[in-house]
Design a protein around this motif. Sequence first.
Motif, PDB file in Angstrom:
ATOM      1  N   ARG A 115       0.821  -1.218   0.000  1.00  0.00           N
ATOM      2  CA  ARG A 115       0.000   0.000   0.000  1.00  0.00           C
ATOM      3  C   ARG A 115       0.852   1.265   0.000  1.00  0.00           C
ATOM      4  NH1 ARG A 115      -5.134   1.284   0.404  1.00  0.00           N
ATOM      5  NH2 ARG A 115      -5.855   3.098   1.573  1.00  0.00           N
ATOM      6  N   TYR A 116       1.946   1.272   0.781  1.00  0.00           N
ATOM      7  CA  TYR A 116       2.704   2.507   0.950  1.00  0.00           C
ATOM      8  C   TYR A 116       4.118   2.462   0.374  1.00  0.00           C
ATOM      9  CZ  TYR A 116      -1.114   3.610   4.118  1.00  0.00           C
ATOM     10  OH  TYR A 116      -2.353   3.841   4.636  1.00  0.00           O
ATOM     11  N   GLY A 117       4.589   1.302  -0.018  1.00  0.00           N
ATOM     12  CA  GLY A 117       5.895   1.207  -0.645  1.00  0.00           C
ATOM     13  C   GLY A 117       6.979   0.718   0.297  1.00  0.00           C
TER      14      GLY A 117
ATOM     15  N   ALA B 205      11.382 -10.571  -4.704  1.00  0.00           N
ATOM     16  CA  ALA B 205      10.579 -11.169  -5.773  1.00  0.00           C
ATOM     17  C   ALA B 205       9.628 -10.152  -6.389  1.00  0.00           C
ATOM     18  CB  ALA B 205       9.799 -12.367  -5.225  1.00  0.00           C
ATOM     19  N   ALA B 206       9.041  -9.292  -5.556  1.00  0.00           N
ATOM     20  CA  ALA B 206       8.150  -8.254  -6.071  1.00  0.00           C
ATOM     21  C   ALA B 206       8.912  -7.284  -6.970  1.00  0.00           C
ATOM     22  CB  ALA B 206       7.495  -7.504  -4.909  1.00  0.00           C
ATOM     23  N   ARG B 207      10.177  -7.031  -6.653  1.00  0.00           N
ATOM     24  CA  ARG B 207      10.982  -6.143  -7.508  1.00  0.00           C
ATOM     25  C   ARG B 207      11.269  -6.785  -8.862  1.00  0.00           C
ATOM     26  NH1 ARG B 207      14.413  -1.768  -4.709  1.00  0.00           N
ATOM     27  NH2 ARG B 207      13.342  -1.498  -2.713  1.00  0.00           N
ATOM     28  N   TRP B 208      11.510  -8.100  -8.874  1.00  0.00           N
ATOM     29  CA  TRP B 208      11.698  -8.764 -10.171  1.00  0.00           C
ATOM     30  C   TRP B 208      10.449  -8.599 -11.033  1.00  0.00           C
ATOM     31  CZ3 TRP B 208      16.175  -9.684 -12.000  1.00  0.00           C
ATOM     32  CH2 TRP B 208      17.224 -10.171 -11.208  1.00  0.00           C
ATOM     33  N   SER B 209       9.296  -8.749 -10.419  1.00  0.00           N
ATOM     34  CA  SER B 209       8.044  -8.605 -11.168  1.00  0.00           C
ATOM     35  C   SER B 209       7.911  -7.205 -11.749  1.00  0.00           C
ATOM     36  CB  SER B 209       6.857  -8.916 -10.250  1.00  0.00           C
ATOM     37  OG  SER B 209       5.645  -8.794 -10.941  1.00  0.00           O
ATOM     38  N   ALA B 210       8.256  -6.181 -10.963  1.00  0.00           N
ATOM     39  CA  ALA B 210       8.167  -4.807 -11.450  1.00  0.00           C
ATOM     40  C   ALA B 210       9.224  -4.518 -12.513  1.00  0.00           C
ATOM     41  CB  ALA B 210       8.313  -3.840 -10.277  1.00  0.00           C
ATOM     42  N   LEU B 211      10.412  -5.058 -12.319  1.00  0.00           N
ATOM     43  CA  LEU B 211      11.524  -4.748 -13.219  1.00  0.00           C
ATOM     44  C   LEU B 211      11.337  -5.381 -14.594  1.00  0.00           C
ATOM     45  CD1 LEU B 211      14.324  -3.318 -13.162  1.00  0.00           C
ATOM     46  CD2 LEU B 211      15.318  -5.536 -12.661  1.00  0.00           C
ATOM     47  N   LEU B 212      10.745  -6.553 -14.634  1.00  0.00           N
ATOM     48  CA  LEU B 212      10.634  -7.301 -15.890  1.00  0.00           C
ATOM     49  C   LEU B 212       9.224  -7.259 -16.460  1.00  0.00           C
ATOM     50  CD1 LEU B 212      12.736 -10.440 -14.870  1.00  0.00           C
ATOM     51  CD2 LEU B 212      13.518  -8.390 -16.063  1.00  0.00           C
TER      52      LEU B 212
ATOM     53  N   LEU C 180      17.762  -1.963   5.041  1.00  0.00           N
ATOM     54  CA  LEU C 180      17.919  -0.526   4.790  1.00  0.00           C
ATOM     55  C   LEU C 180      18.520  -0.268   3.415  1.00  0.00           C
ATOM     56  CD1 LEU C 180      19.155   0.777   8.276  1.00  0.00           C
ATOM     57  CD2 LEU C 180      16.903   1.107   7.218  1.00  0.00           C
ATOM     58  N   ALA C 181      19.486  -1.099   3.024  1.00  0.00           N
ATOM     59  CA  ALA C 181      20.057  -0.947   1.688  1.00  0.00           C
ATOM     60  C   ALA C 181      19.002  -1.190   0.612  1.00  0.00           C
ATOM     61  CB  ALA C 181      21.227  -1.911   1.507  1.00  0.00           C
ATOM     62  N   LEU C 182      18.099  -2.137   0.860  1.00  0.00           N
ATOM     63  CA  LEU C 182      17.021  -2.397  -0.090  1.00  0.00           C
ATOM     64  C   LEU C 182      16.055  -1.221  -0.135  1.00  0.00           C
ATOM     65  CD1 LEU C 182      15.982  -4.711  -1.958  1.00  0.00           C
ATOM     66  CD2 LEU C 182      14.500  -5.388  -0.067  1.00  0.00           C
ATOM     67  N   ALA C 183      15.705  -0.676   1.024  1.00  0.00           N
ATOM     68  CA  ALA C 183      14.769   0.446   1.072  1.00  0.00           C
ATOM     69  C   ALA C 183      15.313   1.670   0.344  1.00  0.00           C
ATOM     70  CB  ALA C 183      14.458   0.794   2.528  1.00  0.00           C
ATOM     71  N   ALA C 184      16.637   1.831   0.366  1.00  0.00           N
ATOM     72  CA  ALA C 184      17.240   2.996  -0.287  1.00  0.00           C
ATOM     73  C   ALA C 184      17.191   2.915  -1.804  1.00  0.00           C
ATOM     74  CB  ALA C 184      18.689   3.139   0.183  1.00  0.00           C
ATOM     75  N   GLN C 185      16.969   1.734  -2.345  1.00  0.00           N
ATOM     76  CA  GLN C 185      16.943   1.553  -3.805  1.00  0.00           C
ATOM     77  C   GLN C 185      15.509   1.737  -4.307  1.00  0.00           C
ATOM     78  OE1 GLN C 185      19.141  -2.100  -4.923  1.00  0.00           O
ATOM     79  NE2 GLN C 185      19.928  -2.039  -2.818  1.00  0.00           N
ATOM     80  N   ARG C 186      15.080   2.960  -4.406  1.00  0.00           N
ATOM     81  CA  ARG C 186      13.697   3.261  -4.739  1.00  0.00           C
ATOM     82  C   ARG C 186      13.394   3.081  -6.223  1.00  0.00           C
ATOM     83  NH1 ARG C 186      10.948   6.054  -0.593  1.00  0.00           N
ATOM     84  NH2 ARG C 186      12.290   6.491   1.196  1.00  0.00           N
ATOM     85  N   ARG C 187      14.409   3.137  -7.070  1.00  0.00           N
ATOM     86  CA  ARG C 187      14.166   3.080  -8.513  1.00  0.00           C
ATOM     87  C   ARG C 187      13.602   1.736  -8.949  1.00  0.00           C
ATOM     88  NH1 ARG C 187      17.592   2.091 -13.040  1.00  0.00           N
ATOM     89  NH2 ARG C 187      19.314   1.718 -11.617  1.00  0.00           N
ATOM     90  N   THR C 188      14.000   0.651  -8.290  1.00  0.00           N
ATOM     91  CA  THR C 188      13.534  -0.679  -8.689  1.00  0.00           C
ATOM     92  C   THR C 188      12.367  -1.171  -7.843  1.00  0.00           C
ATOM     93  OG1 THR C 188      15.220  -1.674  -7.248  1.00  0.00           O
ATOM     94  CG2 THR C 188      15.777  -1.393  -9.589  1.00  0.00           C
ATOM     95  N   ALA C 189      11.910  -0.373  -6.877  1.00  0.00           N
ATOM     96  CA  ALA C 189      10.815  -0.799  -6.007  1.00  0.00           C
ATOM     97  C   ALA C 189       9.488  -0.744  -6.760  1.00  0.00           C
ATOM     98  CB  ALA C 189      10.749   0.078  -4.767  1.00  0.00           C
ATOM     99  N   PRO C 190       8.586  -1.691  -6.513  1.00  0.00           N
ATOM    100  CA  PRO C 190       7.255  -1.614  -7.137  1.00  0.00           C
ATOM    101  C   PRO C 190       6.532  -0.356  -6.687  1.00  0.00           C
ATOM    102  CG  PRO C 190       7.623  -3.761  -6.110  1.00  0.00           C
ATOM    103  CD  PRO C 190       8.732  -2.874  -5.651  1.00  0.00           C
ATOM    104  N   PRO C 191       5.757   0.271  -7.562  1.00  0.00           N
ATOM    105  CA  PRO C 191       5.016   1.468  -7.152  1.00  0.00           C
ATOM    106  C   PRO C 191       3.968   1.123  -6.111  1.00  0.00           C
ATOM    107  CG  PRO C 191       4.310   0.736  -9.324  1.00  0.00           C
ATOM    108  CD  PRO C 191       5.507  -0.090  -8.962  1.00  0.00           C
ATOM    109  N   PRO C 192       3.842   1.951  -5.052  1.00  0.00           N
ATOM    110  CA  PRO C 192       2.838   1.659  -4.028  1.00  0.00           C
ATOM    111  C   PRO C 192       1.441   1.957  -4.533  1.00  0.00           C
ATOM    112  CG  PRO C 192       3.914   3.755  -3.572  1.00  0.00           C
ATOM    113  CD  PRO C 192       4.639   3.149  -4.747  1.00  0.00           C
TER     114      PRO C 192
END
Length: 433
Positions: free
Chosen positions: A74-76, A127-134, A189-201
């Motif tokens: 919901r919020y990212g 896994a959710a990032r792979w779905s968004a990225l591809l 925290l390192a994952l949270a900082a990578q906002r470019r590949t995160a799925p949109p909330p």
Amino acid sequence: MLPSTYRDLLRTPGAAAFFLTAAVGRVGIAMTSLGIVWLVHGRTGSYALAGLVAGGFAVAEAVAGPQLGRLIDRYGQGRVLPPVLAAHAASVLALLVLVAEGRPGWLMAAAGAAAGASIPQLGALSAARWSALLRDGRAAELPSGFALESLANGLAYLAGPVLVSAVGAGGRPEVGSVLAAGLVVGGGLALAAQRRTAPPPAVTGPRTARSKASAAVGPRAGRSLVRPGFVVLAGLNLAIGVFFGAMQVSVAAFAVEHGVPGAAAPLYAASSCGGLLTGWLYGLRRWRAAPRVQLVVGTAALALGCVPLLVAGSLPGMGVSVALTGMAVPPILVVATVLTEATVHRHVLTQAFTWLNSASAAGSAVAAAASGQAVDAFGAHGGIAIAAAATTAMAALAAAGSRTFGPPAAKRGGGFGSSAPKRGGNFGRSGGV
């Protein structure tokens, strides 16, 4: 074989960074529960109390994980992960202090439960990032991405327990818990900082028209998990959890029955290494059969592979049998993740992945208790019979529910998550894994 290998997949901008940071954090997750056992027993001398605290951690993790996943959808990831990780660090610190000061066991159990409730499922987030990225024209590569996730999970649960046990056996169990928490928090925290590949909330902000539309979608997305296809997948993960839990107890009992308790570790290693090999090879190939067909074939192969387990009478025979069943598991988990991504609404994908993890954990916990009683009554093969029954039920469920897998309305016609299986053939898109 695909011309695009794992190396090419990880060369996708941003992919290697989020995959590796999540993999590091996952090692910490694999260390945490066993680290609690070493910590509490090392300072109190009580396995009962250690089991109580570790049990509280496991139950809280299974119950709270999907709720954290819902918040993240919901919020990212970038907004939810930092406070959750801060809560996890504080909970682990509280447990360390309570154990060091010899506080009552119920306080330790409460701190353990708080640590479990605040530990994020980094594998589901990756896994959710792979779905968004591809998502744009690269859906056929998703099985390879999810195979990488399966490999990372397998390696984490090979390396993590060994590492924390080595530290605990050295007389410094608190170091193991601190190291586990450090890996979880640092990787998260390192994952949270990578906002470019995160799925949109689903909710992007309170003042924009887009955010109001997303907020309106949110409740409907939450209900979209109650779909026949996802219920079948949850049942499959519950059954595979029963298989894992029963085999964990039964293999140890089999080794003890044959007078070589130390043989349990090589037997577990044979299963794990076989699974790592097939998981690696599976992701390198583009399979022509539809994912639902692969799921039916894979679960049937696992059920048939349990037959030699039921009649194994020697340690070498058991080693071959557990290696064969271990080889069948990773492809099943990858295909289940593919079908999950294709079946559920994009706004609840992380929540769906964490629900599958919770179902597997619940099955494992129930099976550990039930198989222990079966072993006491009928020997090691009594526990193995429970594992075999679970795989038979899994195969039947996969066959009966194969036609329930299909895209929700949000995925028909394209967009994020539109990688549903196409008629005629290849993958649409992976647990928890």
